[in-house]
Design a protein around this motif. Structure first.
Motif, mmCIF file in Angstrom:
data_model
loop_
_atom_site.group_PDB
_atom_site.id
_atom_site.type_symbol
_atom_site.label_atom_id
_atom_site.label_comp_id
_atom_site.label_asym_id
_atom_site.label_seq_id
_atom_site.Cartn_x
_atom_site.Cartn_y
_atom_site.Cartn_z
ATOM 1 N N SER A 46 28.957 21.946 48.733
ATOM 2 C CA SER A 46 29.353 21.289 47.502
ATOM 3 C C SER A 46 30.775 20.759 47.571
ATOM 4 C CB SER A 46 29.232 22.267 46.339
ATOM 5 O OG SER A 46 30.083 23.369 46.571
ATOM 6 N N ALA A 47 31.588 21.298 48.464
ATOM 7 C CA ALA A 47 32.973 20.848 48.523
ATOM 8 C C ALA A 47 33.537 21.094 49.908
ATOM 9 C CB ALA A 47 33.803 21.594 47.499
ATOM 10 N N ALA A 48 34.551 20.331 50.275
ATOM 11 C CA ALA A 48 35.240 20.569 51.530
ATOM 12 C C ALA A 48 36.291 21.646 51.303
ATOM 13 C CB ALA A 48 35.884 19.281 52.000
ATOM 14 N N ALA A 49 36.943 22.049 52.416
ATOM 15 C CA ALA A 49 37.931 23.112 52.307
ATOM 16 C C ALA A 49 39.019 22.709 51.318
ATOM 17 C CB ALA A 49 38.532 23.378 53.676
ATOM 18 N N ASP A 50 39.281 23.599 50.390
ATOM 19 C CA ASP A 50 40.253 23.327 49.336
ATOM 20 C C ASP A 50 41.571 24.025 49.678
ATOM 21 O OD1 ASP A 50 41.798 23.245 47.086
ATOM 22 O OD2 ASP A 50 40.194 23.812 45.702
ATOM 23 N N PRO A 51 42.629 23.255 49.904
ATOM 24 C CA PRO A 51 43.896 23.890 50.297
ATOM 25 C C PRO A 51 44.481 24.779 49.204
ATOM 26 C CG PRO A 51 44.171 21.519 49.948
ATOM 27 C CD PRO A 51 42.709 21.798 49.852
ATOM 28 N N GLY A 52 43.959 24.646 48.000
ATOM 29 C CA GLY A 52 44.469 25.483 46.917
ATOM 30 C C GLY A 52 43.884 26.880 46.930
ATOM 31 N N LYS A 53 42.836 27.069 47.741
ATOM 32 C CA LYS A 53 42.173 28.377 47.760
ATOM 33 C C LYS A 53 42.565 29.173 49.001
ATOM 34 C CE LYS A 53 38.002 26.920 45.260
ATOM 35 N NZ LYS A 53 38.486 27.402 43.951
ATOM 36 N N ARG A 54 42.437 30.463 48.919
ATOM 37 C CA ARG A 54 42.549 31.316 50.107
ATOM 38 C C ARG A 54 41.434 32.346 49.999
ATOM 39 N NH1 ARG A 54 46.231 35.067 53.212
ATOM 40 N NH2 ARG A 54 44.914 35.247 55.043
ATOM 41 N N TRP A 55 40.394 32.126 50.769
ATOM 42 C CA TRP A 55 39.259 33.040 50.705
ATOM 43 C C TRP A 55 39.590 34.352 51.372
ATOM 44 C CZ3 TRP A 55 36.303 31.513 47.115
ATOM 45 C CH2 TRP A 55 36.014 30.147 46.910
ATOM 46 N N GLY A 56 39.142 35.426 50.763
ATOM 47 C CA GLY A 56 39.433 36.736 51.327
ATOM 48 C C GLY A 56 38.391 37.768 50.948
ATOM 49 N N LEU A 57 38.523 38.939 51.539
ATOM 50 C CA LEU A 57 37.619 40.050 51.283
ATOM 51 C C LEU A 57 38.450 41.279 50.938
ATOM 52 C CD1 LEU A 57 35.129 39.899 54.315
ATOM 53 C CD2 LEU A 57 34.538 39.466 51.923
ATOM 54 N N LEU A 58 37.940 42.076 50.035
ATOM 55 C CA LEU A 58 38.526 43.392 49.788
ATOM 56 C C LEU A 58 37.422 44.416 50.018
ATOM 57 C CD1 LEU A 58 40.731 45.325 48.835
ATOM 58 C CD2 LEU A 58 40.006 44.903 46.483
ATOM 59 N N ILE A 59 37.662 45.320 50.947
ATOM 60 C CA ILE A 59 36.641 46.295 51.314
ATOM 61 C C ILE A 59 37.093 47.677 50.857
ATOM 62 C CG2 ILE A 59 35.416 47.353 53.256
ATOM 63 C CD1 ILE A 59 35.937 44.578 54.700
ATOM 64 N N ASP A 60 36.294 48.286 49.987
ATOM 65 C CA ASP A 60 36.603 49.631 49.499
ATOM 66 C C ASP A 60 35.968 50.638 50.460
ATOM 67 O OD1 ASP A 60 36.846 52.063 48.244
ATOM 68 O OD2 ASP A 60 36.520 51.237 46.233
ATOM 69 N N VAL A 61 36.818 51.285 51.236
ATOM 70 C CA VAL A 61 36.320 52.181 52.279
ATOM 71 C C VAL A 61 35.551 53.360 51.677
ATOM 72 C CG1 VAL A 61 37.043 53.659 54.195
ATOM 73 C CG2 VAL A 61 38.184 51.476 53.808
ATOM 74 N N ASN A 62 35.947 53.795 50.487
ATOM 75 C CA ASN A 62 35.262 54.923 49.849
ATOM 76 C C ASN A 62 33.813 54.610 49.510
ATOM 77 O OD1 ASN A 62 37.277 56.722 50.017
ATOM 78 N ND2 ASN A 62 37.903 56.644 47.854
ATOM 79 N N LYS A 63 33.518 53.330 49.322
ATOM 80 C CA LYS A 63 32.158 52.941 48.948
ATOM 81 C C LYS A 63 31.306 52.573 50.155
ATOM 82 C CE LYS A 63 33.423 50.946 44.459
ATOM 83 N NZ LYS A 63 33.534 49.657 43.751
ATOM 84 N N CYS A 64 31.868 52.715 51.356
ATOM 85 C CA CYS A 64 31.176 52.277 52.575
ATOM 86 C C CYS A 64 30.639 53.500 53.322
ATOM 87 C CB CYS A 64 32.156 51.493 53.452
ATOM 88 S SG CYS A 64 31.441 50.871 54.979
#
Lengths: 255, 399
Positions: A46-64
């Motif tokens: 739907s869209a090309a890479a948006d320089p305004g965004k920074r995609w990331g992940l947060l992983i909760d180790v306690n829930k893994c």
């Protein structure tokens, strides 16, 4: 001068280059970076890479849970790796886009596990060392390998502090159109860029939610209202090898 | 003393036999490359843990030796040491040949060697690897020009000296670049040290001179041209000094790491727990490649014999190879330290010492690079006036 034809819905054959790019259609990632084309990440983005965004992940180790590897299995299915001919008898040579790492605290004996994949660094060493610019970072922070430019020197693998990159040691079959792989080139987690560009979340995150663990949170780190940004603001989190100053897009809480 | 005459070597039976042997090694390497490219690197001993293997040990050995082999010419042209002047042409030729051999191995081990044109036309200037590509290409041009002005008729000495100085400075930068390939790898405990650059420069001095001495000894023996004992012993003593400098930088590297608690793991691995790597370090690099050759060339009586210099050269070559094996393979065998304070396991070899056993294909590829370097040197001496007819002590100028 009136061009009535412009008012009609276009068939693909009628589209000019501008329309084609604007549509973000067949090859949305054409606009990834100057001179970089990725045949790979097509689909109905739907869209090309948006320089305004920074995609990331947060992983909760306690829930893994230690015995769960749903994220790894989902990544294999989504991106078509893990079934190479010698994957079973040469595991040390088999590609691994995401893996579960088990940790035991040497001083306290506390045991836990967490998934490790490309950490999509803000200052990625793999991009710095790549002689041909095959390793690159999109404006939205996703770190990728241009499979057409990679000469297979493996310097990025030497440089990555997370062992997140793999070299393809043999012919690959049954590739996914959205995740091409190639013998003699390097590959790694793409943060499911084909899904992200279509407005979705990475397969690992989806699978983790399906299990009910919901240990992985995906989102835009730059958007203060996003769930991930709110969680990062509210709770302590760390990056692996934070001492290196790479500012990874993947963060861990309760580590 | 007669004038130094440089003459092409003749294709005697022994020379032809040697050429056939080298061609066989080159052909075997070519077949190995085709096999690897067809099947993929799965047929090698390299994997996703040990990503650089035996081909890289050979390649970096040859590249380091290349810049070091140029030292003999530098000593003559830049530092004005007269006895070395007749050897300057061979020094330049051997430097070019060794670099070609090393780069051939490096390039043919790429996952996609067919894309070499990409590496030659696209440069990421933040990559020390890309800088190295420019430095290698520049080395060919500069040393080629240096060789040309040495061999051109009635070339003023100032021109030769200028070309030699540029070549000398370039080779220092080049080996700094080679060492920095490892020195700038912040991720890995075995590397990430500024001392890597001067260590590699020192290694190049030692390995390059050792290779030069062996090639010089072999070719003068095969062509039955006189080679002065004093000249060889003199170069042998210089080799001893270079070997000492390598030991010095090695000691600095490890003592600095030992002082920092965070590096205690990798130091314990290399220095006493690492099995093969520990043995290669102490017996290969330090003893065989350092202490014994130093003792040989500085022995009060034996040191004056050419045999001491040649044996020392062979030992320095073996020790240098062991050192690069420890740096390149040993450095990767030690697990990446991602979670300090934790015991780590995974299905992807996290937290374990990675095993590596080179396949015969990789050894063939590496030996092919050595053979290619020697073959280029031989062809160069056959078609160009590289080798003096008389290198006896009586015929060598004194400084």
């Amino acid at each position: 001068m009136i061009l009535p034809a412009l008012n009609f819905p276009k068939k693909p054959a009628d589209m000019n280059r501008r329309d084609f790019l604007k549509s973000g259609g067949a090859v949305a990632t054409l606009a990834l970076a100057p001179g970089v084309t990725l045949m790979a990440f097509g689909g109905q983005a739907s869209a090309a890479a948006d320089p305004g965004k920074r995609w990331g992940l947060l992983i909760d180790v306690n829930k893994c849970p230690s015995d769960c590897s749903a994220c790894v299995s989902a990544c294999k299915v989504e991106n078509g790796w893990g079934n190479d001919k010698h994957a079973a008898d040469h595991p040390e040579a088999a590609p691994q886009w995401i893996r579960k790492v088990s940790l035991t605290d040497k001083s306290t004996g506390r045991e836990f596990a967490l998934p490790v994949m490309c950490q999509h660094c803000e200052n990625p060493p793999c991009v710095d060392v790549c002689p041909t610019n095959a390793s690159f970072k999109r404006p939205d922070g996703i770190v990728l390998v241009d499979k057409h430019r990679c000469i297979g020197c493996r310097y990025c693998m030497m440089a990555c502090p997370y062992k997140a990159r793999s070299f393809v040691h043999e012919d690959v079959t049954d590739q996914k159109t959205h995740a091409p792989r190639g013998k003699g080139t390097v590959e790694s987690c793409t943060l499911c860029v084909h899904r992200v560009d279509a407005g979705g979340a990475p397969a690992c995150v989806e699978a983790c939610n399906t299990t009910g663990n919901a240990a992985m949170l995906f989102g835009d780190l730059n958007d203060p209202d996003s769930e991930i940004a709110q969680a990062l603001k509210a709770y302590p989190s760390v990056a692996i090898r934070d001492d290196l100053g790479l500012n990874p897009g993947v963060r861990y809480s309760n580590l | 003393m007669e004038r130094t005459l440089y003459r092409e070597i003749k294709a005697t039976r022994q020379i032809v036999q040697l050429a056939v042997l080298l061609a066989a090694f080159i052909a075997a390497a070519a077949l190995a490359v085709l096999y690897i490219e067809h099947h993929g690197h799965i047929v090698t001993g390299m994997n996703n843990q040990i990503v650089w293997g035996m081909p890289h040990v050979f390649a970096i050995f040859l590249i380091v030796a290349a810049s070091g082999a140029l030292n003999v010419a530098s000593i003559a042209s830049v530092f004005g040491q007269v006895p070395y002047k007749p050897l300057a042409r061979l020094s330049g030729l051997l430097a070019l040949a060794l670099l070609a051999g090393g780069l051939a191995v490096l390039v043919l081990d790429l996952g996609r060697p067919d894309r070499l044109i990409v590496a030659m036309t696209t440069y990421n200037f933040s990559s020390v690897f890309a800088w190295n590509i420019l430095l290698y290409n520049g080395f060919f041009v500069i040393v080629g020009a240096y060789l040309f002005v040495q061999m051109a008729r009635s070339m003023p000495y100032g021109v030769i000296r200028t070309a030699g100085t540029i070549a000398f400075l370039w080779r220092l930068v080049l080996t700094t670049g080679t060492g920095s390939i490892f020195g700038w790898l912040v991720a890995r405990q075995a590397y990430d040290a500024a001392v890597m650059a001067p260590l590699f420069v020192a290694m190049s001095f030692a390995i390059g001179l050792a290779v030069f001495l062996l090639v010089l000894g072999l070719i003068t023996w095969l062509t039955e041209r006189p080679l002065g004992e004093k000249l060889v012993a003199r170069m042998g003593r210089l080799l001893g000094i270079f070997a000492g400098v390598v030991l010095y930088f090695t000691a600095v590297q490890h003592l600095t790491n030992l002082y920092a608690a965070e590096h205690s793991g990798i130091e314990a691995f290399i220095l006493w727990e690492g099995g093969l790597y520990t043995n290669l370090f102490w017996f290969g690099q330090v003893l065989i490649g350092g202490l014994i050759p130093i003792a040989l060339v500085f022995h009060p009586t034996g040191g004056a014999k050419p045999a001491s210099a040649f044996v020392a050269s062979a030992l320095v070559v073996a020790g240098g190879f062991a050192q690069l094996y420890v740096i390149i393979i040993g450095g990767q065998a030690y697990p990446l330290e991602m979670f300090p304070g934790y015991q780590v396991t995974s299905g992807f070899s996290d937290g374990v010492v990675n095993a590596y056993s080179a396949s015969y294909l990789e050894v063939l590829l590496g030996l092919g690079g050595v053979a290619l370097a020697l073959a280029i040197t031989g062809v160069g001496m056959k078609v160009l006036r590289i080798l003096p007819t008389n290198l006896s002590d009586a015929n060598i100028g004194q400084d």
